[in-house]
Design a protein around this motif. Structure first.
Motif, PDB file in Angstrom:
ATOM      1  N   TYR A 143      -3.464  -3.856 -34.335  1.00  0.00           N
ATOM      2  CA  TYR A 143      -3.219  -2.069 -34.834  1.00  0.00           C
ATOM      3  C   TYR A 143      -2.600  -1.769 -33.680  1.00  0.00           C
ATOM      4  O   TYR A 143      -1.600  -0.690 -34.236  1.00  0.00           O
ATOM      5  CB  TYR A 143      -5.105  -2.018 -33.624  1.00  0.00           C
ATOM      6  CG  TYR A 143      -5.289  -1.047 -33.887  1.00  0.00           C
ATOM      7  CD1 TYR A 143      -4.316   0.691 -34.307  1.00  0.00           C
ATOM      8  CD2 TYR A 143      -6.411   0.092 -32.886  1.00  0.00           C
ATOM      9  CE1 TYR A 143      -4.781   2.068 -34.647  1.00  0.00           C
ATOM     10  CE2 TYR A 143      -6.660   1.506 -32.419  1.00  0.00           C
ATOM     11  CZ  TYR A 143      -5.398   2.177 -34.268  1.00  0.00           C
ATOM     12  OH  TYR A 143      -5.885   3.573 -34.590  1.00  0.00           O
ATOM     13  N   HIS A 186       3.263   6.575 -39.457  1.00  0.00           N
ATOM     14  CA  HIS A 186       2.779   5.699 -40.240  1.00  0.00           C
ATOM     15  C   HIS A 186       3.009   4.819 -41.454  1.00  0.00           C
ATOM     16  O   HIS A 186       1.899   4.760 -42.014  1.00  0.00           O
ATOM     17  CB  HIS A 186       2.358   7.172 -40.845  1.00  0.00           C
ATOM     18  CG  HIS A 186       1.192   7.563 -41.921  1.00  0.00           C
ATOM     19  ND1 HIS A 186      -0.173   6.492 -41.750  1.00  0.00           N
ATOM     20  CD2 HIS A 186       0.592   7.141 -43.529  1.00  0.00           C
ATOM     21  CE1 HIS A 186      -1.042   6.867 -42.548  1.00  0.00           C
ATOM     22  NE2 HIS A 186      -0.376   7.223 -43.454  1.00  0.00           N
ATOM     23  N   CYS A 243       5.258  10.991 -38.647  1.00  0.00           N
ATOM     24  CA  CYS A 243       4.550  10.326 -37.686  1.00  0.00           C
ATOM     25  C   CYS A 243       3.513  11.548 -36.540  1.00  0.00           C
ATOM     26  O   CYS A 243       3.540  12.683 -37.276  1.00  0.00           O
ATOM     27  CB  CYS A 243       5.208  10.148 -36.057  1.00  0.00           C
ATOM     28  SG  CYS A 243       6.553   8.356 -36.293  1.00  0.00           S
ATOM     29  N   TYR A 260       0.964   0.583 -36.219  1.00  0.00           N
ATOM     30  CA  TYR A 260       1.420   1.724 -35.503  1.00  0.00           C
ATOM     31  C   TYR A 260       1.589   2.164 -34.186  1.00  0.00           C
ATOM     32  O   TYR A 260       2.303   3.631 -34.878  1.00  0.00           O
ATOM     33  CB  TYR A 260       0.088   2.572 -35.777  1.00  0.00           C
ATOM     34  CG  TYR A 260      -0.925   2.533 -37.131  1.00  0.00           C
ATOM     35  CD1 TYR A 260      -0.013   2.587 -38.602  1.00  0.00           C
ATOM     36  CD2 TYR A 260      -1.696   1.254 -36.762  1.00  0.00           C
ATOM     37  CE1 TYR A 260      -0.751   2.019 -39.810  1.00  0.00           C
ATOM     38  CE2 TYR A 260      -2.043   0.960 -38.338  1.00  0.00           C
ATOM     39  CZ  TYR A 260      -1.901   1.397 -40.062  1.00  0.00           C
ATOM     40  OH  TYR A 260      -2.937   1.096 -40.342  1.00  0.00           O
ATOM     41  N   PHE A 261       1.527   1.517 -33.482  1.00  0.00           N
ATOM     42  CA  PHE A 261       2.532   2.726 -31.961  1.00  0.00           C
ATOM     43  C   PHE A 261       3.430   1.474 -31.086  1.00  0.00           C
ATOM     44  O   PHE A 261       3.563   2.449 -29.615  1.00  0.00           O
ATOM     45  CB  PHE A 261       0.881   2.292 -30.911  1.00  0.00           C
ATOM     46  CG  PHE A 261      -0.111   3.354 -31.628  1.00  0.00           C
ATOM     47  CD1 PHE A 261      -0.299   4.440 -31.758  1.00  0.00           C
ATOM     48  CD2 PHE A 261      -1.168   2.828 -31.971  1.00  0.00           C
ATOM     49  CE1 PHE A 261      -1.211   5.598 -32.253  1.00  0.00           C
ATOM     50  CE2 PHE A 261      -1.853   3.215 -32.426  1.00  0.00           C
ATOM     51  CZ  PHE A 261      -2.282   4.658 -32.119  1.00  0.00           C
ATOM     52  N   TRP A 309       1.990   7.857 -33.406  1.00  0.00           N
ATOM     53  CA  TRP A 309       1.202   7.324 -34.355  1.00  0.00           C
ATOM     54  C   TRP A 309       2.365   6.948 -35.599  1.00  0.00           C
ATOM     55  O   TRP A 309       2.762   8.232 -36.397  1.00  0.00           O
ATOM     56  CB  TRP A 309      -0.211   7.477 -35.313  1.00  0.00           C
ATOM     57  CG  TRP A 309      -0.814   6.754 -36.588  1.00  0.00           C
ATOM     58  CD1 TRP A 309       0.244   6.726 -37.419  1.00  0.00           C
ATOM     59  CD2 TRP A 309      -1.650   6.356 -37.326  1.00  0.00           C
ATOM     60  NE1 TRP A 309      -0.864   6.532 -38.345  1.00  0.00           N
ATOM     61  CE2 TRP A 309      -1.731   6.115 -38.195  1.00  0.00           C
ATOM     62  CE3 TRP A 309      -2.944   5.578 -35.660  1.00  0.00           C
ATOM     63  CZ2 TRP A 309      -2.740   5.224 -38.651  1.00  0.00           C
ATOM     64  CZ3 TRP A 309      -3.955   5.066 -36.304  1.00  0.00           C
ATOM     65  CH2 TRP A 309      -3.687   4.495 -37.594  1.00  0.00           C
ATOM     66  N   MET A 316      -9.621   8.300 -36.400  1.00  0.00           N
ATOM     67  CA  MET A 316      -8.210   7.236 -36.095  1.00  0.00           C
ATOM     68  C   MET A 316      -9.439   6.109 -36.402  1.00  0.00           C
ATOM     69  O   MET A 316     -10.834   6.155 -36.277  1.00  0.00           O
ATOM     70  CB  MET A 316      -7.985   7.456 -35.018  1.00  0.00           C
ATOM     71  CG  MET A 316      -6.993   8.576 -35.182  1.00  0.00           C
ATOM     72  SD  MET A 316      -6.123   8.660 -33.066  1.00  0.00           S
ATOM     73  CE  MET A 316      -5.647   6.963 -32.938  1.00  0.00           C
TER      74      MET A 316
END
Length: 404
Positions: free
Chosen positions: A229, A244, A208, A233-234, A242, A216
């Motif tokens: 999005y 990954h 992370c 990632y979130f 983030w 980004m």
């Protein structure tokens, strides 16, 4: 940094490729990584073997801003099976920095050991970078032995198209330890988190990042509300962290070991295992018997190891080899690592960048609906590579007793 520069598509190893809109900040990030982390200078000659669809192409061409010389190569890395080809290009052009995927180094090592390729010594070479997947211990050892005269720094990189850069990278002023990525990139707070969202060392968890990066994505093309999005990632831990999608360990030295994709993680008996551990062990101890492999967790079956054998015979994996592999996994890793089945296949599904498509194999073998994995087929290097896995999944449906 919000002005769009170009669109890059992810490799599609975990689903439909994402259309990543990158901003101008990506150029700043490339210079940070190539100048500061790779220590590239104006008098260097740079050769990165990549295709134009991979983010490495943009990472490589960014080095022109340094004023160095760039070597481009169009074609197979081993025309006619000759794995010395790219290294002879390095010799002829005076290359000081060579970058490639880990599988290319592993393939070169195998060809060199079997004396099928004569690799030049390259006294001018000072840096080799490896990325795309974890480099095997044998591949790393071969690089260090092959280039004793120049002793180039061998630097493994871990990142992705989404960032057009790295989350773990090399450093010219730090020591290099076997199989370990040296450090996080400058200006980025990278850590490994456990399932509760706590930072951990020397333990498996999610790779992370807690800080924004200038590279980004600005947004995903067609994702007008940002839902894809955000979910990509979130959502794993926090809207400000983030995640990954890689399973990793952070050492007490602050370096990293990448163990595979999080969504390809094995979970026998509730214990998380990284797939790269299997590949490293097979490469180290069974390279003469097993050319390639992929390991997945199958519901109601357990861990299944699919292997491509070196010998062109037919039939199942020889019993003695099965016993030897299981014994070595138990001794050097743990009893949890021992697969329920070891199955022979003719080839392993790879994407256009030669990455193993573990998630595709996992979904097929778990008999998931075709719509959950059909988007991945467009990125297969060879679409026939899934046939053996479809057959295996069909046989599992036909004979439930095989699961016991």
């Amino acid at each position: 940094f919000d002005d769009p520069v170009y669109i890059l598509f992810t490799s599609g190893t975990t689903g439909k490729p994402k259309a990543i809109v990158q901003g101008f900040g990506v150029h700043l990030n490339h210079l940070k990584e190539t100048v500061l982390h790779c220590d590239l200078k104006k008098n260097d000659v740079c050769f990165v073997y990549t295709n134009a669809a991979w983010m490495l192409w943009h990472w490589m061409t960014a080095t022109l801003a340094i004023g160095l010389t760039l070597v481009l190569y169009d074609g197979s890395p081993a025309p006619g099976g000759d794995w010395s080809t790219l290294w002879r290009v390095c010799e002829r052009e005076g290359v000081t920095y060579f970058g490639c995927g880990a599988k290319l180094l592993d393939a070169t090592q195998a060809a060199a050991v079997s004396r099928k390729a004569l690799i030049p010594k390259l006294p001018q070479l000072r840096l080799i970078t490896s990325t795309g997947s974890p480099l095997s211990i044998k591949g790393a050892a071969w690089v260090n032995q092959q280039f004793l005269d120049s002793r180039p720094r061998l630097s493994s990189l871990c990142g992705g198209t989404e960032l057009n850069g790295c989350l773990a990278i090399g450093c010219p002023i730090l020591p290099v330890f076997e199989n370990e990525l040296q450090c996080p990139p400058l200006g980025m707070d990278v850590a490994v988190l456990n399932d509760r969202g706590h930072r951990v060392r020397n333990s498996l968890g999610e790779l992370c990042c807690f800080t924004p990066s200038p590279s980004m994505p600005v947004f995903f093309w067609g994702d007008n509300e940002g839902k894809r999005y955000t979910s990509a990632y979130f959502e794993r831990f926090s809207p400000s962290i983030w995640a990954h999608g890689d399973l990793a360990e952070q050492s007490s030295r602050s370096g990293f070991f990448v163990r595979g994709r999080s969504d390809a993680t094995l979970n026998p008996g509730g214990v998380r295992l990284g797939t790269s551990e299997y590949y490293e062990l097979l490469a180290a101890h069974f390279a003469s018997d097993i050319m390639d492999s992929v390991v997945v967790d199958v519901q109601n079956v357990g861990v299944v190891l699919f292997v491509v054998l070196s010998k062109l015979s037919h039939g199942p994996v020889p019993t003695e080899l099965v016993k030897a592999v299981k014994r070595k996994l138990k001794e050097q890793l743990s009893p949890k690592h021992v697969p329920r089945h070891i199955v022979r296949v003719t080839q392993i599904p790879l994407n256009q960048n030669m990455k193993k498509m573990e998630v595709l194999v996992k979904r097929i073998c778990n008999d998931r609906p075709r719509e959950e994995w059909s988007d991945m087929l467009d990125n297969l290097f060879d679409k026939s590579a899934i046939e053996d896995f479809l057959t295996w999944a069909k046989d599992q449906r036909r004979t439930p007793s095989a699961r016991l």
